[in-house]
Write a protein that holds these residues in place. Structure first.
Motif, mmCIF file in Angstrom:
data_model
loop_
_atom_site.group_PDB
_atom_site.id
_atom_site.type_symbol
_atom_site.label_atom_id
_atom_site.label_comp_id
_atom_site.label_asym_id
_atom_site.label_seq_id
_atom_site.Cartn_x
_atom_site.Cartn_y
_atom_site.Cartn_z
ATOM 1 N N ASN A 183 0.823 -1.213 0.000
ATOM 2 C CA ASN A 183 0.000 0.000 0.000
ATOM 3 C C ASN A 183 0.853 1.257 0.000
ATOM 4 O O ASN A 183 0.526 2.240 -0.687
ATOM 5 N N CYS A 184 1.929 1.251 0.772
ATOM 6 C CA CYS A 184 2.790 2.433 0.825
ATOM 7 C C CYS A 184 3.465 2.679 -0.519
ATOM 8 O O CYS A 184 3.691 3.828 -0.915
ATOM 9 N N ALA A 185 3.793 1.611 -1.223
ATOM 10 C CA ALA A 185 4.463 1.756 -2.515
ATOM 11 C C ALA A 185 3.517 2.265 -3.601
ATOM 12 O O ALA A 185 3.923 3.059 -4.464
ATOM 13 N N VAL A 201 3.580 2.543 -12.570
ATOM 14 C CA VAL A 201 4.927 1.962 -12.576
ATOM 15 C C VAL A 201 5.681 2.280 -13.861
ATOM 16 O O VAL A 201 6.908 2.186 -13.899
ATOM 17 N N ALA A 202 4.943 2.668 -14.918
ATOM 18 C CA ALA A 202 5.599 3.039 -16.175
ATOM 19 C C ALA A 202 6.100 4.472 -16.166
ATOM 20 O O ALA A 202 6.788 4.900 -17.099
ATOM 21 N N GLY A 203 5.778 5.235 -15.107
ATOM 22 C CA GLY A 203 6.180 6.634 -15.039
ATOM 23 C C GLY A 203 7.679 6.805 -14.849
ATOM 24 O O GLY A 203 8.341 5.985 -14.198
ATOM 25 N N VAL A 209 11.613 5.418 -6.935
ATOM 26 C CA VAL A 209 10.888 5.955 -5.772
ATOM 27 C C VAL A 209 10.241 4.815 -4.987
ATOM 28 O O VAL A 209 10.293 4.782 -3.751
ATOM 29 N N MET A 210 9.640 3.870 -5.691
ATOM 30 C CA MET A 210 8.990 2.750 -5.010
ATOM 31 C C MET A 210 10.013 1.904 -4.250
ATOM 32 O O MET A 210 9.741 1.431 -3.143
ATOM 33 N N ARG A 211 11.188 1.723 -4.824
ATOM 34 C CA ARG A 211 12.230 0.983 -4.103
ATOM 35 C C ARG A 211 12.628 1.704 -2.822
ATOM 36 O O ARG A 211 12.843 1.074 -1.771
ATOM 37 N N ASP A 212 12.716 3.035 -2.893
ATOM 38 C CA ASP A 212 13.052 3.802 -1.688
ATOM 39 C C ASP A 212 11.963 3.660 -0.620
ATOM 40 O O ASP A 212 12.257 3.527 0.572
ATOM 41 N N GLU A 237 6.930 -5.576 -7.133
ATOM 42 C CA GLU A 237 7.095 -5.700 -8.588
ATOM 43 C C GLU A 237 6.011 -6.582 -9.204
ATOM 44 O O GLU A 237 5.547 -6.335 -10.317
ATOM 45 N N GLN A 238 5.571 -7.610 -8.472
ATOM 46 C CA GLN A 238 4.600 -8.556 -9.029
ATOM 47 C C GLN A 238 3.154 -8.076 -8.915
ATOM 48 O O GLN A 238 2.304 -8.508 -9.696
ATOM 49 N N LEU A 239 2.877 -7.191 -7.961
ATOM 50 C CA LEU A 239 1.491 -6.769 -7.750
ATOM 51 C C LEU A 239 0.881 -6.183 -9.008
ATOM 52 O O LEU A 239 -0.271 -6.477 -9.350
ATOM 53 N N VAL A 240 1.625 -5.361 -9.719
ATOM 54 C CA VAL A 240 1.086 -4.701 -10.901
ATOM 55 C C VAL A 240 0.703 -5.706 -11.980
ATOM 56 O O VAL A 240 -0.186 -5.441 -12.802
#
Length: 300
Positions: A183-185, A201-203, A209-212, A237-240
């Protein structure tokens, strides 16, 4: 079994609808427009594998929990204590309350508000939305992870029989934190951009940023003594892949001008980080941006 759904939104209606379709007596407790549609036409359960109008009871009043042996507690994190107070006079002694909510502390807050009831935390993995009054649209997944209690194995079997894959875990705290990290990501970024996960995620720059965000969440979880299952980076990575067209619940709330749960997502990680001495600058920034956007709807 009589089952009440307290907070009949996208999550509550999906699980309540699946249980009613399996033959259980279900009552949805929600907003007037939604309740009227369900009483008139049944719940339109629009899933990836079937579409059906499911007849069931519905009410706008918390007193409808009376007689229910199982309560699916699906209100927003911001409403946990107030909804518990509304239900308290009407709850069946011995009823199990399942917290199907975002965040990691709702079951504890619900138990504190209702100390005489059995409360179990659960982790929800479903992509769904309210497509209109009395109409729930399911985009994917739907499994549940329940905390291990004396009652939850039987409830898990009942849910599985109703088409809801459910497991019981002795590390539900870890599973809740794993869901919080997802959720935070995703939630704040989807809300700020008002885009579904696949386009988020394509942005440009978004994966970094999501990794951070994930790194900060993992550091806070470990400092908090939480045992995380699996690799949170891989899970993000897999959720999307399973929910490319899903808008986060935060994005849906903001699009409707409603108060979001961001204080219980990135905001919770930020506060726990402060208490534990762990820096969370990216979670803080996302929390701040969502709060600023929300403030535009505030007349003050």
């Amino acid at each position: 079994m009589k089952i009440a759904v307290m907070g009949a939104g996208a999550v509550g209606c999906y699980y309540g609808g699946m249980l009613a379709r399996a033959g259980h007596e279900v009552v949805l407790i929600g907003r007037p427009q939604h309740v009227e549609a369900v009483l008139r036409d049944g719940l339109l359960l629009d899933t990836q594998t079937f579409t059906a109008h499911v007849p069931m009871a519905a009410s706008t009043d918390a007193s409808a929990v009376a007689g229910a042996a199982l309560v699916l507690f699906c209100v927003k994190s911001t409403d946990t204590e107030s909804a518990a107070a509304e239900m308290r006079p009407h709850l069946l002694p011995g009823a199990l309350l399942l917290s199907l909510q975002n965040g990691v502390d709702n079951a504890d807050r619900l138990q504190a508000a209702l100390p005489d009831q059995e409360v179990a935390a659960s982790v929800v993995y479903v992509a769904s939305e309210m497509a209109g009054p009395g109409h729930i649209r399911h985009h994917g997944r739907g499994e549940l992870v329940l905390a291990a209690t004396k009652t939850t194995p039987q409830v898990a079997a009942m849910l599985t029989d109703a088409g809801v894959p459910t497991e019981v875990s002795d590390n539900v705290a870890g599973a809740l934190w794993a869901k919080l990290i997802l959720n935070c990501a995703y939630n704040a970024l989807s809300a700020i951009a008002q885009l579904p996960y696949g386009r988020v995620v394509a942005g440009e720059g978004v994966p970094a940023v999501m990794r951070d965000v994930v790194d900060e969440c993992v550091a806070v979880a470990r400092a908090n003594g939480v045992r995380l299952p699996g690799d949170p980076h891989v899970a993000v990575e897999q959720l999307v892949l399973s929910m490319p067209n899903q808008y986060s619940s935060t994005a849906q709330d903001m699009a409707r001008g409603k108060r979001s749960e961001i204080d219980h997502l990135n905001g919770y990680v930020m506060r726990r980080g402060e208490a534990l001495g762990v820096a969370t600058p990216v979670n803080r920034a996302l929390h701040t941006l969502v709060k600023l956007i929300e403030s535009r709807a505030d007349p003050a």
